[in-house]
Motif scaffolding. Structure first.
Motif, PDB file in Angstrom:
ATOM      1  N   ASN A   1       0.828  -1.208   0.000  1.00 20.60           N
ATOM      2  CA  ASN A   1       0.000   0.000   0.000  1.00 20.60           C
ATOM      3  C   ASN A   1       0.866   1.263   0.000  1.00 20.60           C
ATOM      4  O   ASN A   1       0.560   2.240   0.686  1.00 20.60           O
ATOM      5  N   GLN A   2       1.944   1.252  -0.796  1.00 24.49           N
ATOM      6  CA  GLN A   2       2.887   2.363  -0.765  1.00 24.49           C
ATOM      7  C   GLN A   2       3.177   2.904  -2.162  1.00 24.49           C
ATOM      8  O   GLN A   2       3.186   2.160  -3.145  1.00 24.49           O
ATOM      9  N   ILE A   3       3.428   4.216  -2.205  1.00 24.93           N
ATOM     10  CA  ILE A   3       3.917   4.894  -3.405  1.00 24.93           C
ATOM     11  C   ILE A   3       5.207   5.601  -3.016  1.00 24.93           C
ATOM     12  O   ILE A   3       5.227   6.366  -2.048  1.00 24.93           O
ATOM     13  N   THR A   4       6.285   5.336  -3.740  1.00 29.34           N
ATOM     14  CA  THR A   4       7.608   5.835  -3.361  1.00 29.34           C
ATOM     15  C   THR A   4       8.189   6.693  -4.474  1.00 29.34           C
ATOM     16  O   THR A   4       8.094   6.358  -5.656  1.00 29.34           O
ATOM     17  N   LYS A   5       8.805   7.818  -4.071  1.00 27.79           N
ATOM     18  CA  LYS A   5       9.551   8.660  -4.994  1.00 27.79           C
ATOM     19  C   LYS A   5      10.776   9.169  -4.271  1.00 27.79           C
ATOM     20  O   LYS A   5      10.673   9.732  -3.171  1.00 27.79           O
ATOM     21  N   LYS A   6      11.943   8.953  -4.876  1.00 25.45           N
ATOM     22  CA  LYS A   6      13.220   9.377  -4.291  1.00 25.45           C
ATOM     23  C   LYS A   6      13.361   8.873  -2.857  1.00 25.45           C
ATOM     24  O   LYS A   6      13.703   9.618  -1.935  1.00 25.45           O
ATOM     25  N   GLU A   7      13.055   7.598  -2.671  1.00 26.68           N
ATOM     26  CA  GLU A   7      13.198   6.893  -1.402  1.00 26.68           C
ATOM     27  C   GLU A   7      12.253   7.401  -0.317  1.00 26.68           C
ATOM     28  O   GLU A   7      12.357   7.011   0.838  1.00 26.68           O
ATOM     29  N   GLN A   8      11.310   8.278  -0.678  1.00 26.73           N
ATOM     30  CA  GLN A   8      10.307   8.749   0.272  1.00 26.73           C
ATOM     31  C   GLN A   8       9.002   7.996   0.010  1.00 26.73           C
ATOM     32  O   GLN A   8       8.327   8.236  -0.988  1.00 26.73           O
ATOM     33  N   ALA A   9       8.684   7.061   0.928  1.00 26.21           N
ATOM     34  CA  ALA A   9       7.494   6.234   0.752  1.00 26.21           C
ATOM     35  C   ALA A   9       6.300   6.854   1.460  1.00 26.21           C
ATOM     36  O   ALA A   9       6.419   7.368   2.572  1.00 26.21           O
ATOM     37  N   GLN A  10       5.162   6.812   0.796  1.00 24.56           N
ATOM     38  CA  GLN A  10       3.912   7.257   1.401  1.00 24.56           C
ATOM     39  C   GLN A  10       2.910   6.117   1.322  1.00 24.56           C
ATOM     40  O   GLN A  10       2.798   5.435   0.305  1.00 24.56           O
ATOM     41  N   THR A  11       2.172   5.921   2.404  1.00 19.49           N
ATOM     42  CA  THR A  11       1.171   4.860   2.461  1.00 19.49           C
ATOM     43  C   THR A  11      -0.209   5.453   2.262  1.00 19.49           C
ATOM     44  O   THR A  11      -0.549   6.468   2.877  1.00 19.49           O
ATOM     45  N   ILE A  12      -1.005   4.832   1.405  1.00 21.85           N
ATOM     46  CA  ILE A  12      -2.362   5.314   1.166  1.00 21.85           C
ATOM     47  C   ILE A  12      -3.343   4.162   1.340  1.00 21.85           C
ATOM     48  O   ILE A  12      -2.958   2.988   1.412  1.00 21.85           O
ATOM     49  N   ALA A  13      -4.610   4.512   1.379  1.00 16.61           N
ATOM     50  CA  ALA A  13      -5.658   3.514   1.607  1.00 16.61           C
ATOM     51  C   ALA A  13      -5.663   2.487   0.477  1.00 16.61           C
ATOM     52  O   ALA A  13      -5.456   2.833  -0.696  1.00 16.61           O
ATOM     53  N   PRO A  14      -5.909   1.217   0.801  1.00 15.42           N
ATOM     54  CA  PRO A  14      -5.912   0.164  -0.226  1.00 15.42           C
ATOM     55  C   PRO A  14      -6.875   0.441  -1.374  1.00 15.42           C
ATOM     56  O   PRO A  14      -6.558   0.161  -2.531  1.00 15.42           O
ATOM     57  N   LYS A  15      -8.059   1.003  -1.060  1.00 14.83           N
ATOM     58  CA  LYS A  15      -9.033   1.276  -2.117  1.00 14.83           C
ATOM     59  C   LYS A  15      -8.523   2.349  -3.071  1.00 14.83           C
ATOM     60  O   LYS A  15      -8.716   2.254  -4.295  1.00 14.83           O
ATOM     61  N   ALA A  16      -7.878   3.369  -2.523  1.00 16.30           N
ATOM     62  CA  ALA A  16      -7.323   4.415  -3.384  1.00 16.30           C
ATOM     63  C   ALA A  16      -6.256   3.838  -4.296  1.00 16.30           C
ATOM     64  O   ALA A  16      -6.166   4.181  -5.489  1.00 16.30           O
TER      65      ALA A  16
END
Length: 707
Positions: free
Chosen positions: A17-32
Motif C-alpha cells: 500500500n505504498q507509493i515511493t519517490k526518491k526513497e520517500q514512501a507514502q502509504t495510502i488507503a488500499p481502495k485508493a
C-alpha cells in the motif's frame, strides 16, 4: 493483479500500500491504490465513475464521493494539485484517465496516449529518434532500477538480520503504599516520576510526583476526579491529561471528557486545580501527548471509531492527523527525540497494522502486525517507543515484547508473577517505568427472596464468598440443570476457566499465558462452556477438550449463547464499527447483524432482545425502529444486567438492585447492592451471582535493561 509498477517517477507497491519517490514512501488507503491500479491498467483511456466503482468496490454500495476522495488522495500523493492534472485527468460527466507513462515491474513500458505523445511536447517523434541515443538511456534506466532493487533488498536483509534485543536485568519498586498507582512516566530530566495514586480508603484519585534521588513525594492535583495517562510538554513545564466525570446534561453519553493542563513546576510547590483546555460532551477523548509546546495529540472517538487529532492550545482548535477509512486507531505513542508517531490501527479487512507517521500526518510506513503464536490474532497491542532504533516495547500482562516498525513481534524473556503495564523508557535509556500489581475480587451468591433484609456490608459478604482466594475471580455462571458453577480465576497463576460444586473447585481450561477472558456462557445441556478468549470464541467441554470457531472478525464481548441454534449474541468489530450481532457459529456469513452498538445485551426466555446504550438506556428492537423502555430510564449502569424468564434484574448508579417485568412493566427497587460490587453476572431465578472487589494494589516499578 500486478503488485508493482511505475507511474512516471513514482514506484507503486500494491502489496505494501505504498507509493515511493526518491526513497520517500507514502502509504495510502488500499481502495485508493486499487483505483490507481485500475486506471494504470487502462492508461490513457477514460474510465467512467461507474466502472471504477464496480471494479474497486465490488458488491458494495458506495457513493461517488467515496471515489472522489480516493482521487483526491492520489493527487495529493502524486503532487498533482487537480488543476493542471498532470497525472490524473478529470473528464466532465465521463470519468477519469491516467495521463502518464506506466511501466509494469514484470512487463514492458506502455506508451502514453496520443494527447501526451512526445511530438506534442515539442520533442521528436519516438519512431524517428536516433536509436544510438535512446539505447544508452534505456541501459542507464535499467541499471538505476537494478541498483534501487539491490539496495532495497540489502537494506531489508540488514534490518532483519540486525534486529537488536532487550534483556531485563533488574526490577525494583519505586513506590510502596497500600494505594493503587498507575500511568507512571519520567520527567524529561529523569529527576522525577509522575503517576496517579488512588486511595481505596478515601476514594480519592490524584496525580503525584516523586523525586527519585531524595524519595520526596509531591501531590500535584487537589480536585477529586478520574484522570487518564498524562504527558509533559517538550520544555517540561506543562502536564496534560484527561479528566473524566459525569455530564451535568448528558447528550449521547453519561461521561464527559475534559482535556486539562497543569503547571508542573508550580504544582511541585503545592497542589493545583487543572486548567480546562477543551471539553467533550458527545464524544470521547483519551491518551493526550504533547507534540510541541503548543500542540497536543490525542485520540478522539466519533461513533465507534477512533482517530488521531492535533489540538492547538493557542488557537483552541483541532485537526485530524490520521484516521482509517472503515477502520480505527487503537493506540499511539510519540517520540520527541525521533520526531515520529508510532500508531496502531485496525483496518477494514479486520487486520492490525503499525504505522509510522510524521507529526503532520505524513505516513512513512504501514505494515501489518505479524502476530506470534503466543498472542491472540485479534488482541490489541499498546506499544511505547524504546531506546532501540526501530523497536517499540509492549506488555501482554506477564510478558514483554518488542514490535519492529515493519510489524515483527519478538518476545523478551521476562516471566513475571504479576502483570505489568507497557513500559515507558527513561530519557537517557537503560531503564523504564511500568505498573506492577494485582487485583483481588471474589464471587458471591445472594438469595433474591430475602434480599431486602440482608446485611451486605464488607464483613458480612465474606460469608457469601465462593472459594476465597487472593486473586481475581469473576464471570460466575450457574450450570443449567446441574449443581456446578463456572467462573474465571487467576488462582493457578494464569486466568483460566474453573468449576465449583460448592465444596471444591478445579481448573477446566488450559489457555496459554496472558490469555484474556472476557466472559463465559454455558450450553443449555450444561455439558460445555463457550469462552470469549482473546476476542475469539472457544467451546470448552467438561472433559477438557475444546473447539475453536474460525470467525472472520473479532468478538469484543460475548453476551449470551444459544447452544441449540448455535448462535452467540455478541459485540463484534465489522467494517470499521462495533456491531451487535447474533453470530451463526457454523456459518458466520449467515449471522444476523444489527445496525447498532451496545454496552450490554441479553435475551429473555421468549426471545426478546434487550440492550443498553452509552447513556444506560434500555432498548428493544422493533419492526421499524427500536423502542425505548422508558420505565428504566436512569437505571442502567456499568454493573451490567441479567434476565430470568421475562424479568430484568439490574443495578443503577446509586447502587440499588432493581427488577423489571417485561410482561406487565412492573418496576421495583429490591434493595441496595454491595458498595464494592464489580458486576452482576448471573441468576437462576433464586440466587444472584456477583463479583465483588476485595483489594487492588498497584505500584510503580523500574526495569533495568541492556541491549
Amino acid at each position: 493483479m500486478a503488485q508493482q509498477y511505475w507511474v512516471g517517477d513514482f514506484f507503486v507497491d500494491v502489496s505494501r500500500n505504498q507509493i515511493t519517490k526518491k526513497e520517500q514512501a507514502q502509504t495510502i488507503a488500499p481502495k485508493a491504490l486499487s483505483v490507481l491500479t485500475y486506471l494504470a491498467k487502462n492508461q490513457g483511456k477514460v474510465v467512467s465513475q461507474d466502472e471504477l466503482l464496480d471494479a474497486v468496490w465490488q458488491g458494495t454500495i458506495v457513493s461517488p464521493n467515496t471515489l472522489q476522495r480516493s482521487i483526491a488522495q492520489l493527487r495529493k500523493v502524486l503532487g498533482d494539485d487537480g488543476k493542471e492534472q498532470v497525472y490524473i485527468k478529470t473528464h466532465a460527466k465521463k470519468g477519469y484517465s491516467l495521463e502518464c507513462n506506466v511501466q509494469w515491474q514484470a512487463g514492458k513500458l506502455q506508451v502514453s496516449s496520443a494527447n501526451h505523445s512526445q511530438s506534442e511536447k515539442g520533442l521528436p517523434n519516438a519512431q524517428n529518434d536516433n536509436k544510438k541515443a535512446t539505447k544508452p538511456r534505456a541501459v542507464a534506466t535499467i541499471f538505476i532500477l537494478f541498483l534501487i532493487t539491490i539496495t532495497a533488498v540489502g537494506y531489508h536483509f540488514w534490518t532483519n538480520s540486525q534486529t537488536p534485543t532487550l534483556t531485563i536485568s533488574q526490577i525494583r519498586a519505586l513506590t510502596a503504599t497500600d494505594n493503587k498507582e498507575s500511568s507512571g512516566i519520567y520527567s524529561h530530566d529523569g529527576q522525577f516520576i509522575i503517576f496517579h495514586r488512588f486511595s481505596e480508603q478515601a476514594c480519592i484519585n490524584n496525580i503525584w510526583a516523586k523525586n527519585i534521588k531524595t524519595q520526596q513525594e509531591f501531590q500535584l492535583t487537589k480536585d477529586l476526579g478520574v484522570y487518564s495517562s498524562h504527558s509533559l510538554s517538550p520544555d517540561g513545564k506543562k502536564l496534560t491529561f484527561i479528566s473524566m466525570g459525569d455530564c451535568e446534561e448528558p447528550v449521547l453519553q453519561k461521561k464527559c471528557y475534559k482535556l486539562v493542563s497543569l503547571d508542573f513546576n508550580e504544582a511541585l510547590k503545592g497542589p493545583l486545580s487543572p486548567t480546562v483546555l477543551m471539553e467533550c460532551k458527545s464524544s470521547e477523548i483519551r491518551n493526550p501527548i504533547w507534540l510541541s509546546n503548543d500542540n497536543i495529540a490525542l485520540m478522539h472517538k466519533s461513533a465507534d471509531s477512533w482517530k488521531l487529532v492535533n489540538y492547538s492550545v493557542s488557537n483552541n482548535s483541532s485537526e485530524v492527523i490520521y484516521e482509517v477509512e472503515n477502520g480505527s486507531v487503537t493506540d499511539y505513542d510519540f517520540s520527541v527525540k525521533k520526531g515520529l508517531i508510532a500508531l496502531m490501527s485496525v483496518h477494514q479487512d479486520g487486520q492490525y497494522y503499525i504505522e509510522m507517521l510524521k507529526p503532520n500526518g505524513d505516513v512513512i510506513s504501514s505494515n501489518r502486525v505479524q502476530y506470534p503464536e503466543q498472542i491472540g490474532k485479534f488482541r490489541y497491542i499498546y506499544p511505547n517507543f524504546s531506546s532501540l532504533e526501530r523497536q517499540l516495547i509492549f506488555s501482554t500482562g506477564k510478558r514483554l515484547f518488542t514490535i519492529s516498525t515493519d510489524g515483527k513481534v519478538q518476545s523478551i524473556s521476562l516471566p513475571l508473577d504479576q502483570p505489568i503495564g507497557s513500559p515507558k523508557v527513561h530519557p537517557s535509556g537503560g531503564k523504564m517505568l511500568a505498573i506492577k500489581g494485582y487485583y483481588d475480587s471474589d464471587v458471591i451468591s445472594v438469595p433474591i427472596a430475602d434480599y431486602a433484609t440482608l446485611n451486605l456490608d464488607r464483613d458480612s459478604l465474606k460469608e457469601r464468598v465462593m472459594h476465597r482466594s487472593n486473586v481475581s475471580e469473576d464471570n460466575a455462571k450457574f450450570q443449567p440443570g446441574g449443581e456446578h458453577i463456572a467462573f474465571t480465576s487467576v488462582r493457578s497463576g494464569e486466568r483460566q476457566v474453573w468449576l465449583s460444586d460448592g465444596n471444591s473447585a478445579w481448573q477446566l481450561s488450559q489457555f496459554p499465558l496472558d490469555t484474556y477472558i472476557f466472559s463465559i456462557e454455558w450450553a443449555q445441556d450444561g455439558q460445555s462452556i463457550l469462552v470469549n478468549a482473546d476476542k475469539e470464541l472457544v467451546q470448552l467441554f467438561l472433559d477438557g477438550t475444546e473447539r475453536k470457531f474460525a470467525l472472520p472478525h473479532s468478538v469484543d464481548k460475548l453476551f449470551q449463547w444459544d447452544s441449540e441454534n448455535q448462535t452467540a449474541l455478541s459485540l463484534i468489530w465489522l467494517n470499521g464499527a462495533y456491531r451487535l450481532a447474533e453470530i451463526d457459529l457454523p456459518k458466520p456469513s449467515n449471522s444476523v447483524v444489527y445496525d447498532k452498538s451496545a454496552v450490554w445485551a441479553q435475551k429473555s426466555a421468549s426471545g426478546s432482545l434487550i440492550y443498553t446504550d452509552l447513556l444506560g438506556r434500555f432498548w428493544q428492537p422493533g419492526p421499524v425502529e427500536d423502542t425505548l423502555i422508558s420505565e428504566l430510564n436512569g437505571q442502567g449502569s456499568e454493573k451490567r444486567f441479567v434476565i430470568t424468564g421475562e424479568t430484568i434484574i439490574g443495578i443503577n448508579d446509586d447502587l440499588q438492585l432493581w427488577s423489571y417485568s417485561l410482561d406487565n412493566a412492573y418496576f421495583e427497587v429490591v434493595g441496595n447492592a454491595p458498595s464494592n460490587i464489580d458486576f452482576l453476572t448471573d441468576t437462576d431465578g433464586d440466587q444472584l451471582l456477583m463479583s465483588i472487589q476485595i483489594a487492588s494494589k498497584k505500584e510503580v516499578v523500574e526495569l533495568t535493561f541492556t541491549h
